[in-house]
Motif scaffolding. Sequence first.
Motif, mmCIF file in Angstrom:
data_model
loop_
_atom_site.group_PDB
_atom_site.id
_atom_site.type_symbol
_atom_site.label_atom_id
_atom_site.label_comp_id
_atom_site.label_asym_id
_atom_site.label_seq_id
_atom_site.Cartn_x
_atom_site.Cartn_y
_atom_site.Cartn_z
ATOM 1 N N LYS A 173 45.560 38.202 42.671
ATOM 2 C CA LYS A 173 44.200 37.852 43.094
ATOM 3 C C LYS A 173 43.640 38.901 44.041
ATOM 4 O O LYS A 173 42.475 39.272 43.955
ATOM 5 N N LYS A 174 44.478 39.386 44.958
ATOM 6 C CA LYS A 174 44.041 40.408 45.896
ATOM 7 C C LYS A 174 43.672 41.689 45.154
ATOM 8 O O LYS A 174 42.637 42.305 45.421
ATOM 9 N N GLN A 175 44.520 42.093 44.189
ATOM 10 C CA GLN A 175 44.226 43.298 43.402
ATOM 11 C C GLN A 175 42.924 43.138 42.629
ATOM 12 O O GLN A 175 42.115 44.070 42.551
ATOM 13 N N LEU A 176 42.720 41.965 42.059
ATOM 14 C CA LEU A 176 41.506 41.700 41.293
ATOM 15 C C LEU A 176 40.279 41.751 42.207
ATOM 16 O O LEU A 176 39.252 42.327 41.847
ATOM 17 N N ALA A 177 40.389 41.184 43.394
ATOM 18 C CA ALA A 177 39.273 41.211 44.342
ATOM 19 C C ALA A 177 38.958 42.647 44.752
ATOM 20 O O ALA A 177 37.783 43.031 44.857
ATOM 21 N N ASP A 178 40.017 43.458 44.979
ATOM 22 C CA ASP A 178 39.802 44.866 45.310
ATOM 23 C C ASP A 178 39.079 45.595 44.187
ATOM 24 O O ASP A 178 38.153 46.380 44.432
ATOM 25 N N LYS B 70 35.325 47.348 44.275
ATOM 26 C CA LYS B 70 35.117 48.749 43.889
ATOM 27 C C LYS B 70 34.069 48.854 42.783
ATOM 28 O O LYS B 70 33.227 49.757 42.795
ATOM 29 N N LEU B 71 34.112 47.922 41.827
ATOM 30 C CA LEU B 71 33.136 47.923 40.744
ATOM 31 C C LEU B 71 31.731 47.660 41.262
ATOM 32 O O LEU B 71 30.772 48.265 40.807
#
Length: 186
Positions: free
Chosen positions: A172-177, A181-182
């Motif tokens: 979830k943290k990676q996805l939020a990052d 960025k997007l």
Amino acid sequence: MADASKPLLIKRYASRRLYNTETSDYVTLEDISGFIRDGREVQIVDLKSGDDLTRQYLLQIIAEHESRGESVLPISVLNDLVRSYMSGDVSVVPQFLQTSFDMLRDGQSRVLENMTAMNPMAKMPGLGVMQAQQEAFMKAMTGGWGAGGTTSKPAEPPEEEPDQNEDLDAIKKQLADLQSKLSKLK
């Protein structure tokens, strides 16, 4: 949506044009070849007489591929096929070929099943959740292009096991990052 278990009915008109009854449009031999490569069975019938022309057209597709240099059948096999047709005796060749292709298909299925079972990633904790999130992310990024241009409701993640919570939090943290960025790129 058409029933994929039933053969795709193609009608041949007097003008020799081939008509796909599911999509209501004309098709070529190359289109029919594509349907078959995709795993679909076809049945080609003459509109006026009702005669089944499937065998004739399948042989024509094979002959066209062979003439383009896409050789599948060795010359010795072609010679044996001609001999089996020319002899007056009942040939075992058709039954042999059918059995051989059935065994080939079954063998391929087993190999794929074994590869899936042996895949170390298949047993990784949180893989199902990660795959579901990856699919949702790709749908969001492509706007649902893979689904015919329409967006669909994101897949619900599978039920979590207690030991997967740490993996899920990291994902979830990676996805939020990635999402932040997007949004900065826009």
